[in-house]
Design a protein around this motif. Structure first.
Motif, PDB file in Angstrom:
ATOM      1  N   ALA A 254      10.568  53.553  72.155  1.00 54.74           N
ATOM      2  CA  ALA A 254      11.731  53.449  73.040  1.00 54.74           C
ATOM      3  C   ALA A 254      11.302  53.259  74.493  1.00 54.74           C
ATOM      4  O   ALA A 254      11.962  52.550  75.268  1.00 54.74           O
ATOM      5  CB  ALA A 254      12.606  54.700  72.902  1.00 54.74           C
ATOM      6  N   THR A 257       9.360  49.410  74.743  1.00 48.06           N
ATOM      7  CA  THR A 257      10.100  48.163  74.535  1.00 48.06           C
ATOM      8  C   THR A 257      10.930  47.800  75.768  1.00 48.06           C
ATOM      9  O   THR A 257      11.427  48.671  76.485  1.00 48.06           O
ATOM     10  CB  THR A 257      11.024  48.279  73.306  1.00 48.06           C
ATOM     11  OG1 THR A 257      11.645  47.006  73.084  1.00 48.06           O
ATOM     12  CG2 THR A 257      12.110  49.326  73.512  1.00 48.06           C
ATOM     13  N   ASP A 259      13.412  45.496  75.375  1.00 45.14           N
ATOM     14  CA  ASP A 259      14.714  45.108  74.833  1.00 45.14           C
ATOM     15  C   ASP A 259      15.622  46.333  74.824  1.00 45.14           C
ATOM     16  O   ASP A 259      15.326  47.346  74.176  1.00 45.14           O
ATOM     17  CB  ASP A 259      14.546  44.553  73.423  1.00 45.14           C
ATOM     18  CG  ASP A 259      15.864  44.044  72.858  1.00 45.14           C
ATOM     19  OD1 ASP A 259      16.285  42.953  73.240  1.00 45.14           O
ATOM     20  OD2 ASP A 259      16.461  44.789  72.045  1.00 45.14           O
ATOM     21  N   THR A 261      18.567  46.837  73.511  1.00 42.38           N
ATOM     22  CA  THR A 261      19.166  47.162  72.209  1.00 42.38           C
ATOM     23  C   THR A 261      18.175  47.941  71.356  1.00 42.38           C
ATOM     24  O   THR A 261      18.508  48.962  70.736  1.00 42.38           O
ATOM     25  CB  THR A 261      19.582  45.882  71.471  1.00 42.38           C
ATOM     26  OG1 THR A 261      20.511  45.147  72.285  1.00 42.38           O
ATOM     27  CG2 THR A 261      20.257  46.224  70.140  1.00 42.38           C
ATOM     28  N   SER A 262      16.922  47.464  71.332  1.00 46.63           N
ATOM     29  CA  SER A 262      15.884  48.158  70.562  1.00 46.63           C
ATOM     30  C   SER A 262      15.623  49.548  71.132  1.00 46.63           C
ATOM     31  O   SER A 262      15.382  50.513  70.396  1.00 46.63           O
ATOM     32  CB  SER A 262      14.592  47.341  70.573  1.00 46.63           C
ATOM     33  OG  SER A 262      14.789  46.079  69.970  1.00 46.63           O
ATOM     34  N   LYS A 263      15.649  49.664  72.453  1.00 42.02           N
ATOM     35  CA  LYS A 263      15.420  50.954  73.099  1.00 42.02           C
ATOM     36  C   LYS A 263      16.451  51.982  72.634  1.00 42.02           C
ATOM     37  O   LYS A 263      16.114  53.135  72.321  1.00 42.02           O
ATOM     38  CB  LYS A 263      15.479  50.780  74.626  1.00 42.02           C
ATOM     39  CG  LYS A 263      15.117  52.045  75.402  1.00 42.02           C
ATOM     40  CD  LYS A 263      15.300  51.813  76.890  1.00 42.02           C
ATOM     41  CE  LYS A 263      14.309  50.817  77.436  1.00 42.02           C
ATOM     42  NZ  LYS A 263      12.929  51.373  77.460  1.00 42.02           N
ATOM     43  N   VAL A 265      18.220  51.882  69.851  1.00 38.01           N
ATOM     44  CA  VAL A 265      18.021  52.163  68.429  1.00 38.01           C
ATOM     45  C   VAL A 265      16.872  53.143  68.223  1.00 38.01           C
ATOM     46  O   VAL A 265      16.990  54.127  67.472  1.00 38.01           O
ATOM     47  CB  VAL A 265      17.754  50.863  67.642  1.00 38.01           C
ATOM     48  CG1 VAL A 265      17.368  51.184  66.205  1.00 38.01           C
ATOM     49  CG2 VAL A 265      18.999  49.979  67.664  1.00 38.01           C
ATOM     50  N   TYR A 266      15.748  52.886  68.919  1.00 37.69           N
ATOM     51  CA  TYR A 266      14.589  53.784  68.786  1.00 37.69           C
ATOM     52  C   TYR A 266      14.927  55.207  69.244  1.00 37.69           C
ATOM     53  O   TYR A 266      14.577  56.200  68.600  1.00 37.69           O
ATOM     54  CB  TYR A 266      13.407  53.251  69.611  1.00 37.69           C
ATOM     55  CG  TYR A 266      12.700  52.069  68.988  1.00 37.69           C
ATOM     56  CD1 TYR A 266      12.402  52.064  67.628  1.00 37.69           C
ATOM     57  CD2 TYR A 266      12.300  50.975  69.759  1.00 37.69           C
ATOM     58  CE1 TYR A 266      11.741  50.979  67.058  1.00 37.69           C
ATOM     59  CE2 TYR A 266      11.645  49.890  69.198  1.00 37.69           C
ATOM     60  CZ  TYR A 266      11.368  49.899  67.843  1.00 37.69           C
ATOM     61  OH  TYR A 266      10.705  48.828  67.279  1.00 37.69           O
TER      62      TYR A 266
END
Length: 286
Positions: A254, A257, A259, A261-263, A265-266
Protein backbone atom coordinates in the motif's frame (compact mmCIF):
# COMPACT_ATOMS: atom_id res chain seq x y z
CA UNK A 1 -7.48 -68.75 68.71
CA UNK A 2 -8.03 -69.67 65.05
CA UNK A 3 -5.65 -72.11 63.30
CA UNK A 4 -3.33 -70.93 60.50
CA UNK A 5 -5.53 -72.25 57.67
CA UNK A 6 -8.59 -70.67 59.26
CA UNK A 7 -6.75 -67.36 59.74
CA UNK A 8 -5.78 -67.34 56.05
CA UNK A 9 -9.36 -68.04 54.99
CA UNK A 10 -10.72 -65.39 57.35
CA UNK A 11 -8.18 -62.85 56.07
CA UNK A 12 -9.27 -63.28 52.45
CA UNK A 13 -12.96 -63.21 53.38
CA UNK A 14 -12.69 -60.01 55.40
CA UNK A 15 -10.35 -58.39 52.88
CA UNK A 16 -12.98 -58.92 50.20
CA UNK A 17 -15.79 -57.83 52.54
CA UNK A 18 -14.01 -54.61 53.54
CA UNK A 19 -13.19 -53.86 49.89
CA UNK A 20 -16.80 -54.21 48.75
CA UNK A 21 -18.18 -52.34 51.75
CA UNK A 22 -15.76 -49.45 51.16
CA UNK A 23 -16.60 -49.41 47.45
CA UNK A 24 -20.28 -49.44 48.41
CA UNK A 25 -19.80 -46.36 50.61
CA UNK A 26 -18.06 -44.53 47.75
CA UNK A 27 -14.92 -42.53 47.09
CA UNK A 28 -15.63 -40.24 50.01
CA UNK A 29 -14.12 -42.88 52.27
CA UNK A 30 -10.79 -42.46 50.47
CA UNK A 31 -10.72 -38.68 50.84
CA UNK A 32 -10.57 -36.59 53.99
CA UNK A 33 -12.99 -38.02 56.55
CA UNK A 34 -15.54 -36.36 58.79
CA UNK A 35 -15.52 -37.09 62.53
CA UNK A 36 -18.19 -39.78 62.20
CA UNK A 37 -16.54 -41.42 59.20
CA UNK A 38 -13.19 -41.43 60.99
CA UNK A 39 -14.65 -43.16 64.07
CA UNK A 40 -16.65 -45.58 61.92
CA UNK A 41 -13.59 -46.50 59.83
CA UNK A 42 -11.48 -47.22 62.91
CA UNK A 43 -14.25 -49.37 64.39
CA UNK A 44 -14.79 -51.36 61.21
CA UNK A 45 -11.05 -52.03 60.94
CA UNK A 46 -10.89 -53.12 64.58
CA UNK A 47 -13.83 -55.50 64.15
CA UNK A 48 -12.21 -57.02 61.06
CA UNK A 49 -8.92 -57.49 62.91
CA UNK A 50 -10.66 -59.16 65.85
CA UNK A 51 -12.64 -61.46 63.58
CA UNK A 52 -9.62 -62.42 61.42
CA UNK A 53 -7.46 -63.24 64.44
CA UNK A 54 -10.20 -65.49 65.76
CA UNK A 55 -10.81 -63.66 69.02
CA UNK A 56 -14.50 -63.89 68.17
CA UNK A 57 -15.60 -67.51 67.99
CA UNK A 58 -18.26 -66.85 65.40
CA UNK A 59 -16.84 -65.27 62.24
CA UNK A 60 -20.31 -64.26 61.07
CA UNK A 61 -20.75 -62.03 64.11
CA UNK A 62 -17.80 -59.96 62.90
CA UNK A 63 -19.24 -59.83 59.39
CA UNK A 64 -22.60 -58.70 60.78
CA UNK A 65 -20.94 -55.98 62.88
CA UNK A 66 -19.02 -54.64 59.86
CA UNK A 67 -22.23 -54.62 57.81
CA UNK A 68 -24.06 -52.70 60.56
CA UNK A 69 -21.35 -50.04 60.78
CA UNK A 70 -21.22 -49.78 56.99
CA UNK A 71 -24.94 -49.11 56.70
CA UNK A 72 -24.83 -46.77 59.70
CA UNK A 73 -22.16 -44.72 57.90
CA UNK A 74 -24.17 -44.76 54.67
CA UNK A 75 -27.33 -43.69 56.52
CA UNK A 76 -25.45 -40.82 58.19
CA UNK A 77 -24.12 -39.64 54.80
CA UNK A 78 -27.61 -39.73 53.25
CA UNK A 79 -29.14 -37.91 56.21
CA UNK A 80 -26.39 -35.29 56.03
CA UNK A 81 -27.34 -34.62 52.39
CA UNK A 82 -30.95 -33.90 53.38
CA UNK A 83 -30.48 -32.05 56.67
CA UNK A 84 -28.12 -29.11 57.10
CA UNK A 85 -28.59 -29.20 60.88
CA UNK A 86 -27.51 -32.85 61.01
CA UNK A 87 -24.69 -32.15 58.55
CA UNK A 88 -23.37 -29.30 60.68
CA UNK A 89 -23.56 -31.49 63.78
CA UNK A 90 -21.87 -34.57 62.31
CA UNK A 91 -19.34 -32.89 60.02
CA UNK A 92 -18.83 -29.58 61.81
CA UNK A 93 -18.62 -26.05 60.42
CA UNK A 94 -15.84 -24.03 58.92
CA UNK A 95 -13.99 -21.74 61.34
CA UNK A 96 -12.63 -18.36 60.26
CA UNK A 97 -8.98 -18.13 61.34
CA UNK A 98 -7.88 -15.01 59.43
CA UNK A 99 -9.96 -11.97 58.53
CA UNK A 100 -8.68 -8.79 56.87
CA UNK A 101 -5.10 -9.96 57.36
CA UNK A 102 -5.50 -10.50 61.10
CA UNK A 103 -5.44 -13.81 62.95
CA UNK A 104 -8.51 -14.49 65.10
CA UNK A 105 -6.77 -15.89 68.18
CA UNK A 106 -9.96 -17.04 69.90
CA UNK A 107 -11.00 -19.16 66.91
CA UNK A 108 -7.46 -20.52 66.67
CA UNK A 109 -7.58 -21.63 70.30
CA UNK A 110 -11.06 -23.06 69.83
CA UNK A 111 -9.76 -25.35 67.08
CA UNK A 112 -6.64 -26.16 69.17
CA UNK A 113 -4.29 -24.91 66.45
CA UNK A 114 -1.03 -23.12 67.17
CA UNK A 115 0.29 -20.26 65.08
CA UNK A 116 3.02 -22.61 63.82
CA UNK A 117 0.40 -25.06 62.53
CA UNK A 118 -1.52 -22.22 60.88
CA UNK A 119 1.68 -21.00 59.24
CA UNK A 120 2.38 -24.52 57.97
CA UNK A 121 -1.09 -24.70 56.39
CA UNK A 122 -0.54 -21.33 54.73
CA UNK A 123 2.87 -22.38 53.41
CA UNK A 124 1.24 -25.39 51.75
CA UNK A 125 -0.63 -22.81 49.68
CA UNK A 126 2.55 -20.81 48.97
CA UNK A 127 1.48 -18.06 51.38
CA UNK A 128 4.21 -16.81 53.70
CA UNK A 129 2.70 -13.63 55.15
CA UNK A 130 -0.48 -13.57 57.19
CA UNK A 131 -0.95 -9.92 56.24
CA UNK A 132 -1.38 -10.94 52.58
CA UNK A 133 -4.50 -12.97 53.40
CA UNK A 134 -7.94 -11.42 53.12
CA UNK A 135 -9.84 -14.39 54.51
CA UNK A 136 -8.91 -17.90 55.66
CA UNK A 137 -11.24 -20.66 56.83
CA UNK A 138 -10.41 -23.96 58.46
CA UNK A 139 -12.80 -26.35 56.73
CA UNK A 140 -14.66 -29.14 58.60
CA UNK A 141 -12.32 -31.75 57.09
CA UNK A 142 -9.18 -30.03 58.33
CA UNK A 143 -7.93 -28.29 55.16
CA UNK A 144 -7.43 -24.53 54.98
CA UNK A 145 -9.10 -22.34 52.37
CA UNK A 146 -7.43 -18.95 51.92
CA UNK A 147 -8.25 -15.89 49.82
CA UNK A 148 -5.43 -13.45 49.16
CA UNK A 149 -6.01 -9.73 49.19
CA UNK A 150 -6.78 -8.43 45.74
CA UNK A 151 -3.42 -6.68 45.32
CA UNK A 152 -1.62 -9.95 46.10
CA UNK A 153 -3.53 -12.19 43.70
CA UNK A 154 -1.91 -13.24 40.40
CA UNK A 155 -3.05 -11.33 37.33
CA UNK A 156 -5.50 -13.14 35.07
CA UNK A 157 -6.37 -12.50 31.42
CA UNK A 158 -9.68 -11.05 32.64
CA UNK A 159 -7.85 -8.44 34.72
CA UNK A 160 -6.04 -7.34 31.54
CA UNK A 161 -9.22 -7.45 29.44
CA UNK A 162 -7.67 -10.18 27.31
CA UNK A 163 -9.74 -12.68 25.41
CA UNK A 164 -8.57 -16.27 25.70
CA UNK A 165 -9.92 -19.37 24.03
CA UNK A 166 -11.84 -21.94 26.01
CA UNK A 167 -9.92 -25.17 26.33
CA UNK A 168 -11.39 -28.64 26.36
CA UNK A 169 -9.98 -31.71 28.02
CA UNK A 170 -7.42 -33.43 25.78
CA UNK A 171 -8.44 -36.69 24.16
CA UNK A 172 -6.13 -39.67 24.65
CA UNK A 173 -6.08 -41.30 21.22
CA UNK A 174 -3.05 -43.61 21.62
CA UNK A 175 -2.27 -45.72 24.65
CA UNK A 176 0.37 -48.42 24.99
CA UNK A 177 1.00 -48.41 21.24
CA UNK A 178 -2.68 -48.92 20.32
CA UNK A 179 -5.06 -46.44 18.68
CA UNK A 180 -8.25 -45.66 20.63
CA UNK A 181 -10.90 -45.09 17.97
CA UNK A 182 -13.64 -43.62 20.21
CA UNK A 183 -11.53 -40.70 21.57
CA UNK A 184 -10.02 -40.25 18.09
CA UNK A 185 -13.50 -39.83 16.64
CA UNK A 186 -14.53 -37.53 19.53
CA UNK A 187 -11.58 -35.25 18.73
CA UNK A 188 -12.80 -34.96 15.14
CA UNK A 189 -9.77 -36.71 13.70
CA UNK A 190 -9.28 -39.82 11.58
CA UNK A 191 -6.69 -42.60 11.41
CA UNK A 192 -5.40 -41.06 8.18
CA UNK A 193 -4.75 -37.75 9.92
CA UNK A 194 -3.05 -39.55 12.80
CA UNK A 195 -0.81 -41.49 10.42
CA UNK A 196 0.24 -38.27 8.71
CA UNK A 197 1.02 -36.54 11.99
CA UNK A 198 3.08 -39.48 13.23
CA UNK A 199 5.03 -39.51 9.96
CA UNK A 200 5.86 -35.83 10.50
CA UNK A 201 7.29 -36.74 13.89
CA UNK A 202 9.17 -39.69 12.44
CA UNK A 203 7.62 -42.32 14.73
CA UNK A 204 5.16 -45.21 14.48
CA UNK A 205 2.10 -45.98 16.61
CA UNK A 206 3.91 -48.91 18.22
CA UNK A 207 6.56 -46.53 19.63
CA UNK A 208 3.99 -44.29 21.36
CA UNK A 209 3.27 -44.82 25.05
CA UNK A 210 0.55 -42.16 25.14
CA UNK A 211 -0.72 -39.73 22.51
CA UNK A 212 -3.20 -36.91 23.03
CA UNK A 213 -5.04 -34.36 20.93
CA UNK A 214 -5.61 -30.97 22.61
CA UNK A 215 -8.49 -28.55 22.08
CA UNK A 216 -6.55 -26.94 19.21
CA UNK A 217 -6.34 -30.23 17.34
CA UNK A 218 -2.60 -30.66 17.89
CA UNK A 219 -1.02 -34.02 18.62
CA UNK A 220 1.39 -34.50 21.51
CA UNK A 221 3.05 -37.85 22.17
CA UNK A 222 5.20 -39.55 24.77
CA UNK A 223 7.28 -42.42 23.42
CA UNK A 224 8.77 -45.44 25.16
CA UNK A 225 12.31 -44.29 24.39
CA UNK A 226 12.83 -41.29 26.70
CA UNK A 227 16.05 -40.39 24.90
CA UNK A 228 14.19 -39.79 21.65
CA UNK A 229 13.55 -36.07 21.10
CA UNK A 230 10.09 -35.32 19.70
CA UNK A 231 9.53 -31.84 18.21
CA UNK A 232 6.85 -29.73 19.89
CA UNK A 233 3.70 -28.83 17.94
CA UNK A 234 4.25 -25.59 16.00
CA UNK A 235 1.32 -25.29 13.59
CA UNK A 236 -0.37 -22.49 15.52
CA UNK A 237 2.71 -20.27 15.94
CA UNK A 238 3.57 -20.77 12.25
CA UNK A 239 0.05 -19.81 11.18
CA UNK A 240 0.11 -16.70 13.36
CA UNK A 241 3.50 -15.77 11.98
CA UNK A 242 2.27 -16.22 8.41
CA UNK A 243 -0.76 -14.01 9.06
CA UNK A 244 1.43 -11.26 10.52
CA UNK A 245 3.81 -11.44 7.57
CA UNK A 246 0.88 -11.19 5.16
CA UNK A 247 -0.45 -8.13 6.98
CA UNK A 248 2.96 -6.44 6.88
CA UNK A 249 3.38 -7.25 3.17
CA UNK A 250 0.01 -5.67 2.38
CA UNK A 251 0.98 -2.55 4.34
CA UNK A 252 4.24 -2.31 2.35
CA UNK A 253 2.42 -2.78 -0.97
CA UNK A 254 0.00 0.00 0.00
CA UNK A 255 2.89 2.36 0.74
CA UNK A 256 4.94 1.51 -2.36
CA UNK A 257 2.26 1.53 -5.04
CA UNK A 258 1.50 4.78 -6.86
CA UNK A 259 -1.88 3.61 -8.07
CA UNK A 260 -4.51 5.05 -5.72
CA UNK A 261 -7.02 2.27 -6.41
CA UNK A 262 -4.45 -0.42 -5.60
CA UNK A 263 -3.37 1.50 -2.50
CA UNK A 264 -6.93 1.48 -1.18
CA UNK A 265 -7.33 -2.24 -1.92
CA UNK A 266 -4.04 -3.16 -0.24
CA UNK A 267 -4.79 -1.05 2.83
CA UNK A 268 -8.33 -2.43 3.12
CA UNK A 269 -7.07 -6.02 3.01
CA UNK A 270 -4.27 -5.21 5.44
CA UNK A 271 -6.89 -3.98 7.89
CA UNK A 272 -8.98 -7.13 7.37
CA UNK A 273 -5.97 -9.36 8.04
CA UNK A 274 -5.16 -7.32 11.16
CA UNK A 275 -8.71 -7.82 12.46
CA UNK A 276 -8.38 -11.54 11.76
CA UNK A 277 -5.08 -11.66 13.67
CA UNK A 278 -6.65 -9.94 16.68
CA UNK A 279 -9.54 -12.42 16.70
CA UNK A 280 -7.36 -15.51 16.26
CA UNK A 281 -4.46 -14.57 18.53
CA UNK A 282 -6.09 -16.12 21.68
CA UNK A 283 -6.49 -19.38 19.77
CA UNK A 284 -3.05 -19.40 18.15
CA UNK A 285 -0.98 -18.60 21.22
CA UNK A 286 -0.31 -21.03 24.05
Amino acid sequence: MASWPETIVRSFIFLALLFFMTKFLGKKQLSELSFFEYVSGITIGSIAGEAIAGLEKNMFQGMMAITIFTFATLFADLLALKSKTFRDFIEGKGTVLIKDGKVLEENLKKEKYSIDELSALLRQKDIYRVADVEFAVLEPRGNLSALLKKENRPLTPKDLNMKVANEKAPQTIIMDGSILDVPLSASGKSRGWLKTELEKLGITVENVFIGQVDSYGELTVDVYDDKLQIPSPNQRPLLLSSLKKTQVDLEIFALETKDETSKVVYQKNANLVQETIEKLTPYLTS
